[in-house]
Design an enzyme around this catalytic site. Structure first.
Site, short mmCIF file in Angstrom:
data_model
loop_
_atom_site.label_atom_id
_atom_site.label_comp_id
_atom_site.label_asym_id
_atom_site.label_seq_id
_atom_site.Cartn_x
_atom_site.Cartn_y
_atom_site.Cartn_z
N GLY A 139 0.81 -1.21 0.00
CA GLY A 139 0.00 0.00 0.00
C GLY A 139 0.85 1.26 0.00
N PHE A 140 0.19 2.39 -0.02
CA PHE A 140 0.86 3.69 -0.04
C PHE A 140 1.81 3.85 1.14
CE2 PHE A 140 0.06 8.08 1.78
CZ PHE A 140 1.16 8.67 1.18
N LYS A 171 2.78 -12.18 20.34
CA LYS A 171 2.91 -12.84 21.64
C LYS A 171 3.80 -14.08 21.52
CE LYS A 171 0.03 -14.89 25.31
NZ LYS A 171 0.24 -16.33 25.07
N ALA A 187 -1.62 0.55 13.14
CA ALA A 187 -1.97 1.80 12.48
C ALA A 187 -3.43 2.10 12.76
CB ALA A 187 -1.74 1.67 10.98
N TYR A 213 -15.16 1.34 8.94
CA TYR A 213 -13.75 1.70 9.08
C TYR A 213 -13.47 2.25 10.48
CZ TYR A 213 -9.22 3.89 8.05
OH TYR A 213 -7.90 4.26 8.06
N LYS A 270 -11.15 0.34 13.51
CA LYS A 270 -9.97 0.94 14.11
C LYS A 270 -10.13 1.11 15.62
CE LYS A 270 -7.37 1.37 10.48
NZ LYS A 270 -6.09 0.62 10.36
N TYR A 318 -4.32 -6.86 25.07
CA TYR A 318 -3.13 -7.72 25.02
C TYR A 318 -1.97 -7.08 25.79
CZ TYR A 318 -4.27 -11.68 22.03
OH TYR A 318 -4.78 -12.87 21.53
#
Length: 329
Positions: free
Chosen positions: A12-13, A107, A116, A147, A151, A161
């Site tokens: 990707g970009f 882990k 991200a 989206y 996120k 975690y």
């Protein structure tokens, strides 16, 4: 031995620029991408290198990497409206199942994981500028929710975690980033405007153009991400450029930059399009000693020079034409 880093979304970009940076820093880079939105052209210059390898794989499925890993950067996700509106289920899966798989891998390998995240976790903000302690104003069931919520969940499971397993994690909240290797037809404002200008079309602004964005050049973004990964700070950090501009004013900047004489035309604003977007980067300045170095004028010049090298065929693409000029990211 070279330290080894896995970068998902490598074609990707932003992922491709991260591959370049880690190669430059002397790492062995393992790139991974399912190529739904990525393009191998972005990383083909790395294929001859011994310190680079690539796996065509969807991280929403079980992820296996042989050998040791020191770092994982999870950048696999559709990032533009045109993509996540077209593939909403895959967008949710890569943010949830994909993140879970990579957390498990980190882990197992005792690797440090950076995810991200995005300024979209703030939604259409009621606080301006947006600092990391703002919880956001997000429509969970709107079209953009696939989206935004992917996120937000990604941040939640990563922190779980970190707290429960003691995993070393980092969270970067990325604000609008631009530069070479963006897709002209990906729906974000900069490639949309530049593509229209190069094709001799009028520039399309959605709404009255008073909504604002803050654009960060890719080199600055990569530097901030690298510094965060190497820091000891586990909480979210905004990385973006706080130099804010309205979309209408930005359209005029593009017309001046490209030397064209197009008009600006206005259309209805899409649902849940944020009216304000500006990062508070006080935390990044304090803990990373980071702030943007490339001015918008210089960054846009470099980006326009890149777009001018694209073929006429690429400029003339009309796929997803109903979404190509949405001023959303």
């Amino acid at each position: 031995m070279k330290k080894r880093v896995l970068i998902t979304g490598a074609a990707g970009f932003l992922g491709s620029h991260l591959c370049d940076r880690f190669i430059k820093e002397g790492f062995h880079v393992i790139g991974m991408d399912n190529l739904i939105t990525g393009d191998l052209k972005n990383i083909e210059h790395l294929f001859p290198l011994e310190q680079f390898e690539f796996f065509h794989h969807d991280v929403s499925k079980y992820v296996h990497v042989a050998g040791n890993l020191d770092y994982i950067l999870h950048f696999a996700s559709p990032a533009s409206p045109i993509d996540y509106l077209k593939i909403p289920i895959q967008t949710l899966k890569v943010g949830s199942l994909g993140t879970h798989n990579l957390l498990g891998l980190a882990k197992n390998k005792k690797a440090r994981l950076l995810i991200a995240s995005t300024s979209e976790v703030y939604g259409d903000p009621l606080v301006h500028p947006q600092a990391e302690d703002y919880y956001g104003n997000v429509n969970t069931i709107g079209p953009r929710g696939v989206y935004d919520e992917a996120k937000r969940f990604q941040e939640s499971i990563t922190m779980a975690y970190h707290r429960f397993h003691g995993l070393e994690t980092r969270i970067v909240r990325i604000f609008n980033t631009y530069g070479p290797r963006m897709r002209l037809n990906d729906g974000r404002v900069i490639p949309a405007f530049m593509g229209q200008a190069l094709r001799g079309e009028d520039l399309t602004v959605f709404g009255d153009g008073s909504q604002t964005r803050s654009f960060c050049y890719v080199d600055d973004q990569v530097e901030g991400i690298f510094r965060l990964l190497m820091s000891d700070y586990p909480m979210p950090v905004n990385i973006g450029n706080p130099n804010e501009i309205s979309i209408s004013d930005f359209a005029q900047e593009i017309i001046k930059l490209t030397g064209t004489d197009q008009k600006v035309i206005y259309k209805d604003l899409p649902q849940d399009d944020p009216m304000k977007r500006k990062p508070d980067i006080s935390l990044a300045k304090e803990i990373l000693n980071w702030e943007p170095q490339v001015s918008r004028e210089e960054g846009m010049r470099r980006t326009f020079e890149y777009f001018k090298t694209l073929s006429l065929e690429e400029l003339d693409k009309r796929e997803h034409k109903d979404f190509t000029q949405h001023n959303r990211r």
